[in-house]
Structures are given as structure tokens and as C-alpha cells.
Design a protein around this motif. Structure first.
Motif, PDB file in Angstrom:
ATOM      1  N   LYS A   5      -3.420   0.411   4.443  1.00  0.00           N
ATOM      2  CA  LYS A   5      -2.506  -0.235   3.510  1.00  0.00           C
ATOM      3  C   LYS A   5      -1.246   0.597   3.312  1.00  0.00           C
ATOM      4  O   LYS A   5      -0.125   0.075   3.350  1.00  0.00           O
ATOM      5  CB  LYS A   5      -3.199  -0.473   2.166  1.00  0.00           C
ATOM      6  CG  LYS A   5      -2.317  -1.151   1.145  1.00  0.00           C
ATOM      7  CD  LYS A   5      -3.071  -1.385  -0.151  1.00  0.00           C
ATOM      8  CE  LYS A   5      -2.197  -2.070  -1.176  1.00  0.00           C
ATOM      9  NZ  LYS A   5      -2.932  -2.316  -2.427  1.00  0.00           N
ATOM     10  N   ARG A  74      -5.266  -6.670  10.022  1.00  0.00           N
ATOM     11  CA  ARG A  74      -5.488  -6.630   8.575  1.00  0.00           C
ATOM     12  C   ARG A  74      -4.124  -6.774   7.931  1.00  0.00           C
ATOM     13  O   ARG A  74      -3.260  -5.917   8.093  1.00  0.00           O
ATOM     14  CB  ARG A  74      -6.134  -5.310   8.174  1.00  0.00           C
ATOM     15  CG  ARG A  74      -7.570  -5.233   8.699  1.00  0.00           C
ATOM     16  CD  ARG A  74      -8.292  -4.103   8.104  1.00  0.00           C
ATOM     17  NE  ARG A  74      -8.031  -4.083   6.657  1.00  0.00           N
ATOM     18  CZ  ARG A  74      -8.866  -3.636   5.768  1.00  0.00           C
ATOM     19  NH1 ARG A  74      -9.999  -3.156   6.129  1.00  0.00           N
ATOM     20  NH2 ARG A  74      -8.558  -3.623   4.500  1.00  0.00           N
ATOM     21  N   PHE A  76      -1.548  -6.848   4.891  1.00  0.00           N
ATOM     22  CA  PHE A  76      -1.404  -6.262   3.564  1.00  0.00           C
ATOM     23  C   PHE A  76      -0.195  -6.790   2.817  1.00  0.00           C
ATOM     24  O   PHE A  76      -0.018  -6.503   1.651  1.00  0.00           O
ATOM     25  CB  PHE A  76      -1.325  -4.737   3.660  1.00  0.00           C
ATOM     26  CG  PHE A  76      -2.629  -4.112   4.065  1.00  0.00           C
ATOM     27  CD1 PHE A  76      -3.661  -3.975   3.153  1.00  0.00           C
ATOM     28  CD2 PHE A  76      -2.826  -3.691   5.359  1.00  0.00           C
ATOM     29  CE1 PHE A  76      -4.876  -3.403   3.527  1.00  0.00           C
ATOM     30  CE2 PHE A  76      -4.035  -3.120   5.740  1.00  0.00           C
ATOM     31  CZ  PHE A  76      -5.054  -2.981   4.823  1.00  0.00           C
TER      32      PHE A  76
END
Length: 96
Positions: A5, A74, A76
Motif C-alpha cells: 500500500k 492489488r 489501493f
């Protein structure tokens, strides 16, 4: 060592946070959806990351063709405007 992140958020700052509509990571590869050009590679905390940048319209078109194309990333950061500008099946953006 930074987590995924933090790496993505730092990359967004480097590219220009006001221009990025979506940002994600998969290993050493960053996914950036932005109208603004950005470098092909960024170095964050000594880590070299390859950047795959897509124009927002092209990104949505690719999702319509294959909704699994970006599933391994992923994500973020997802700007509300990307989804509103290109309304479509919400399942395409879910799970990214």
C-alpha cells in the motif's frame, strides 16, 4: 521495508496524485491508470518497479474484453471518477 500500500501511494505521489485514477501493484509491477504520461520505471526505497500505464478509456475497454486481465493486481487507489465516467457492470471493477 514498505508494504504494498505504501509503495503504491508513494508511486502515485511521484506520478502526480491528481492525475491517477487507479493504482495497483503485482510483484514488481505497478498498474497506473492516468491520462498523464509517466515513467516506465520508478525506484522506491531502492526497489525498481516497472510501470504499466493505461489511458482510462483503454483500461475500461480492456476490462470489457477480459474482466480477469487485471485481477492479479492489488488495487489501493480507485478514483470515483473512473467508474462514473465509464458506467458499466460494477463486477468489472470489483475484485481488482
Amino acid at each position: 521495508m514498505l508494504g504494498e500500500k505504501e509503495i503504491v501511494l508513494q508511486a502515485v505521489e511521484m506520478v502526480g496524485k491528481w492525475d491517477v485514477m487507479l493504482a495497483g501493484i503485482k510483484g514488481d509491477e505497478l498498474l497506473i491508470v492516468s491520462k498523464k504520461e509517466c515513467p516506465n520505471q520508478l525506484t522506491i526505497e531502492g526497489m525498481k518497479l516497472n510501470v504499466k500505464r493505461y489511458d482510462p478509456d483503454n483500461y475500461i475497454s480492456l476490462l470489457y474484453e477480459n474482466e480477469n486481465i487485471f485481477r492479479d493486481y492489488r488495487v489501493f487507489l480507485l478514483c470515483k471518477g473512473l467508474h462514473e465516467k465509464n458506467p458499466g457492470p460494477s463486477r468489472l471493477l470489483r475484485g481488482l
